[in-house]
Motif scaffolding. Structure first.
Motif, short mmCIF file in Angstrom:
data_model
loop_
_atom_site.label_atom_id
_atom_site.label_comp_id
_atom_site.label_asym_id
_atom_site.label_seq_id
_atom_site.Cartn_x
_atom_site.Cartn_y
_atom_site.Cartn_z
N PRO A 232 0.83 -1.21 0.00
CA PRO A 232 0.00 0.00 0.00
C PRO A 232 0.87 1.26 0.00
O PRO A 232 1.86 1.35 0.74
N VAL A 233 0.52 2.20 -0.84
CA VAL A 233 1.25 3.46 -0.93
C VAL A 233 0.26 4.61 -0.79
O VAL A 233 -0.95 4.45 -0.99
N ASP A 234 0.79 5.76 -0.46
CA ASP A 234 -0.02 6.96 -0.25
C ASP A 234 0.20 7.90 -1.43
O ASP A 234 1.34 8.30 -1.71
N GLY A 235 -0.87 8.25 -2.12
CA GLY A 235 -0.74 9.16 -3.25
C GLY A 235 -0.38 10.58 -2.85
O GLY A 235 0.00 11.38 -3.70
N GLN A 236 -0.51 10.90 -1.56
CA GLN A 236 -0.18 12.24 -1.04
C GLN A 236 -0.86 13.34 -1.85
O GLN A 236 -0.30 14.39 -2.13
N GLY A 237 -2.11 13.05 -2.26
CA GLY A 237 -2.89 14.05 -2.96
C GLY A 237 -2.73 14.06 -4.46
O GLY A 237 -3.49 14.74 -5.17
N ARG A 238 -1.76 13.31 -4.98
CA ARG A 238 -1.57 13.29 -6.42
C ARG A 238 -2.53 12.29 -7.06
O ARG A 238 -2.66 11.16 -6.60
N VAL A 239 -3.20 12.71 -8.12
CA VAL A 239 -4.05 11.80 -8.89
C VAL A 239 -3.15 10.96 -9.78
O VAL A 239 -2.40 11.49 -10.60
N PHE A 240 -3.20 9.65 -9.58
CA PHE A 240 -2.37 8.75 -10.39
C PHE A 240 -3.21 8.22 -11.54
O PHE A 240 -4.31 7.73 -11.34
N TRP A 241 -2.67 8.31 -12.75
CA TRP A 241 -3.39 7.80 -13.92
C TRP A 241 -2.39 7.35 -14.97
O TRP A 241 -1.35 7.98 -15.17
N GLU A 242 -2.71 6.23 -15.63
CA GLU A 242 -1.86 5.71 -16.70
C GLU A 242 -2.43 6.12 -18.05
O GLU A 242 -3.61 6.42 -18.17
N LEU A 243 -1.57 6.08 -19.08
CA LEU A 243 -2.04 6.40 -20.41
C LEU A 243 -2.42 5.10 -21.10
O LEU A 243 -1.57 4.39 -21.64
N ASN A 244 -3.70 4.76 -21.04
CA ASN A 244 -4.21 3.55 -21.67
C ASN A 244 -4.97 3.83 -22.96
O ASN A 244 -4.98 3.00 -23.87
N ASN A 245 -5.62 4.98 -23.03
CA ASN A 245 -6.47 5.35 -24.15
C ASN A 245 -6.22 6.82 -24.51
O ASN A 245 -5.73 7.59 -23.66
N PRO A 246 -6.54 7.23 -25.75
CA PRO A 246 -6.33 8.65 -26.11
C PRO A 246 -6.98 9.64 -25.14
O PRO A 246 -6.45 10.73 -24.91
N VAL A 247 -8.13 9.25 -24.54
CA VAL A 247 -8.81 10.15 -23.61
C VAL A 247 -7.94 10.46 -22.39
O VAL A 247 -8.13 11.49 -21.71
N ASP A 248 -6.97 9.58 -22.09
CA ASP A 248 -6.12 9.77 -20.91
C ASP A 248 -5.10 10.89 -21.09
O ASP A 248 -4.53 11.36 -20.11
N VAL A 249 -4.84 11.31 -22.32
CA VAL A 249 -3.87 12.39 -22.56
C VAL A 249 -4.29 13.64 -21.81
O VAL A 249 -3.50 14.26 -21.08
N ASN A 250 -5.55 14.05 -21.96
CA ASN A 250 -6.04 15.25 -21.27
C ASN A 250 -6.00 15.08 -19.76
O ASN A 250 -5.69 16.03 -19.02
N ARG A 251 -6.33 13.88 -19.27
CA ARG A 251 -6.30 13.63 -17.83
C ARG A 251 -4.89 13.80 -17.29
O ARG A 251 -4.67 14.45 -16.25
N ILE A 252 -3.91 13.23 -17.99
CA ILE A 252 -2.52 13.29 -17.51
C ILE A 252 -1.98 14.71 -17.63
O ILE A 252 -1.31 15.21 -16.71
N GLU A 253 -2.27 15.38 -18.74
CA GLU A 253 -1.80 16.75 -18.88
C GLU A 253 -2.38 17.65 -17.79
O GLU A 253 -1.70 18.55 -17.28
N GLY A 254 -3.62 17.37 -17.40
CA GLY A 254 -4.22 18.14 -16.31
C GLY A 254 -3.47 17.97 -15.01
O GLY A 254 -3.28 18.94 -14.27
N VAL A 255 -3.03 16.74 -14.72
CA VAL A 255 -2.27 16.50 -13.49
C VAL A 255 -0.89 17.14 -13.58
O VAL A 255 -0.40 17.72 -12.61
N LEU A 256 -0.25 17.07 -14.75
CA LEU A 256 1.07 17.70 -14.91
C LEU A 256 0.99 19.19 -14.63
O LEU A 256 1.86 19.73 -13.93
#
Length: 262
Positions: A232-256
């Motif tokens: 078990p790990v603590d995200g410390q508030g960071r949203v963790f997301w992998e790039l599995n589909n094109p829709v994930d690009v916007n999600r990851i860029e938002g977190v960056l």
């Protein structure tokens, strides 16, 4: 204890061909490839002596060498990142105590996730370890919406009381009937730490029906009786997301942008 990080990357992804070279724009407006962002994330990990990109594709190898990465070429026969890691370790002059497989589609992996795995491998009884993160409401909502839309999002893990894995699935497990009062759901983070002997054993086993059905390489360990330790790990508030589909690009860029990652 010595540890090296391998970043497996292949061009011919079924769901998203060429995704290691997809560019992601960070907080400063600079676009960097997915494989570069994954490599830069690996550079921040404490306790690793080296980082290598593993690929069978010249386009990825050229791009990786262009930003300064060490590259090991693996065969096109490798069916997943774990098999690619087994091929990679055979090329090292000195075998490390631990091999970390940092997926090339997970540039948001915090360094403390990987460090927790390296720490877990100090226990000689642990043959393989992987991090799990308790889903927050946003992540769980993304999981559920992806499945309702017919997309494969993240992977979930269910565990025994001792912390070893019962199962991993691309379905949301356990069943979420109501997002207002959901059960505890654990997001499996796509990072693995192995003993070299466990990697060699993996290569001796045939792909099993569960691995084939789910498309999850770690299930081969479970199908052959090797425990997988969930850390078990603590995200410390960071949203963790992998790039599995094109829709994930916007999600990851938002977190960056949110995290100020250049």
């Amino acid at each position: 204890m010595s540890a090296v990080i391998f970043i497996p990357a292949r061009y011919a992804s079924t769901r998203y061909p060429g995704k290691p070279l997809v560019e992601l724009t960070g907080a400063t407006g600079v676009a960097k490839s997915l494989i570069r962002r994954s490599w830069e994330a690996a550079q921040t990990v404490k306790g690793a002596s080296a980082v290598y990109v593993l690929t069978d594709d010249d386009r990825i190898a050229e791009a990786a060498r262009g930003f300064g990465a060490d590259v090991l070429m693996t065969s096109s026969d490798a069916r997943n990142g774990t098999e690619r890691c087994a091929e990679g370790i055979a090329q090292l002059a000195q075998e490390p105590d631990t091999v970390v497989n940092l997926q090339g589609d997970a540039p948001l992996t915090p360094p403390w996730f990987v460090e927790a795995l390296i720490d877990a491998m100090q226990d000689e009884a642990v043959q393989m370890a992987t991090p799990v993160l308790k889903c927050d409401h946003e992540t769980l909502s993304n999981f559920v919406s992806d499945r309702h839309a017919g997309r494969v999002g993240g992977t979930t893990a269910v565990m025994r009381a001792d912390g070893t894995a019962l199962y991993f699935s691309k379905e949301v497990l356990p069943y979420v009937g109501n997002l207002e009062t959901p059960p505890e759901v654990w997001h499996h983070v796509g990072v693995y730490a192995y003993r070299p002997a466990a990697l060699r054993a993996y290569m001796s086993w045939a792909e099993g029906p569960l691995e084939r059905a789910e498309g999850l390489e770690q299930l081969r360990f479970l199908e052959n009786g090797t425990p997988v330790t969930c850390v078990p790990v603590d995200g410390q508030g960071r949203v963790f997301w992998e790039l599995n589909n094109p829709v994930d690009v916007n999600r990851i860029e938002g977190v960056l942008k949110k995290e100020g990652i250049a």
